[in-house]
Write an enzyme that holds these catalytic residues in place. Structure first.
Site, PDB file in Angstrom:
ATOM      1  CE  LYS A 287      -3.723   4.998  -1.571  1.00  0.00           C
ATOM      2  NZ  LYS A 287      -4.762   5.462  -2.513  1.00  0.00           N
TER       3      LYS A 287
ATOM      4  CE1 TYR B  40      -3.829   2.348   0.747  1.00  0.00           C
ATOM      5  CE2 TYR B  40      -2.477   3.165   2.552  1.00  0.00           C
ATOM      6  CZ  TYR B  40      -3.581   3.286   1.732  1.00  0.00           C
ATOM      7  OH  TYR B  40      -4.435   4.341   1.906  1.00  0.00           O
TER       8      TYR B  40
END
Length: 305
Positions: A162, A158
């Site tokens: 991002k 993640y």
């Protein structure tokens, strides 16, 4: 005061069946934009559309999992077929597969990167092609995270996705400037199914659901609020008031809005003729390494009971 009017503009918001994505879609529709609501679950997407149209907005549903070029084309084509154009894209769709490095599988990593990073890329590419063809500029709003800015324990996949999204926002802001297309990444912090698992926040989120307001130390000190608090940034960035805002990472949550810095060199040291391992070892702790950068998302500062 600037009046934010998005009448005549068409938007696609990925992952907008619930949570932050739904708040973004509702905010755009409330300011006059027509919205393609996207979710992997057709029933959830349909309910989201009903909530928007029931409030007087205009929206249609397109159920598809983002990540492929075909899915991106479907979303853009749906906007054009229904509303005649595409002016705004919000790439919100995402999933989590949290594990520490030594337990994370290839599938855990690939699934998150496909949805977040490749999903953002494919949807932005399809939107950019359409916006450049129709002329008149446009707005790409990519959804980042504090994890992508600072890293976060257990979120290799993640955080990497991002961080990549923030880098793409900076890159695309340069590439699309001549076409009048702005590109920014937003970094929302809100009470969602994701953040309610944080023990320090959980009791306050539960109280909020029972009608109590979030306390000031969360709304101001932590910049933590509701999805609707975060959603106000989206119609602003899509409006004429933000035509000169591009290539930025903008945080929002609760009562606070912030501008994240871009990665930059913070200090330097020099050695005539270049460095050697030994001279680096001698100088590190008294020069460039004297104040190491911190990592991770700071722990919430919750007042003692």
């Amino acid at each position: 005061m600037h009046m934010i009017d998005l009448s005549g503009k068409a938007a696609v918001v990925t992952g907008s069946g619930r949570g932050l994505g739904l708040a973004y879609a509702r905010a755009l529709a409330a300011h006059g934009a027509s919205v393609v609501v996207n979710d992997i679950d057709a029933g959830v997407a349909g309910e989201a559309v009903e909530s928007i149209t029931g409030a007087g907005g205009t929206a249609v549903a397109e159920a598809v999992a983002v990540g492929t070029a075909e899915a991106a084309d479907r979303l853009v084509n749906r906007a054009v077929a229904e509303f005649g154009r595409l002016d705004i894209l919000v790439t919100n769709a995402g999933i989590l597969r949290d594990k520490v490095l030594w337990k994370m599988t290839d599938d855990d990593f690939d699934a998150v990167l496909t949805t977040h990073l490749k999903g953002t890329f494919t949807c932005a590419r399809a939107a950019a092609v359409r916006m450049r063809e129709q002329g008149g500029g446009g707005t790409l709003i990519l959804v980042g995270s504090p994890a992508g800015q600072r890293g976060n324990f257990g979120q290799t996949n993640y955080a990497a996705a991002k961080a990549g999204i923030a880098a793409m926002a900076r890159t695309w802001s340069m590439e699309l400037a001549r076409a009048g297309i702005t590109v920014n990444a937003i970094v929302p912090v809100a009470a969602t199914a994701m953040t309610e698992t944080i023990p320090a926040f959980a009791p306050y989120i539960e109280a909020m659901r029972n009608g109590a307001p979030l306390p000031g130390f969360l709304r101001k000190g932590e910049g933590f609020g509701t999805p609707e608090d975060c959603a106000v940034l989206v119609p602003f960035l899509a409006s004429e008031a933000a035509r000169d805002v591009t290539g930025q990472c903008i945080g929002i949550g609760g009562d606070r809005v912030t501008l994240w810095s871009h990665p930059r060199e913070v200090r330097a040291a020099y050695a005539d003729g270049g460095w050697r391992p030994e001279t680096l070892a001698e100088a590190w702790h008294t020069s460039v390494g004297a104040e190491p950068e911190t990592v991770g998302i700071p722990a919430p500062r919750v007042p003692e009971a």
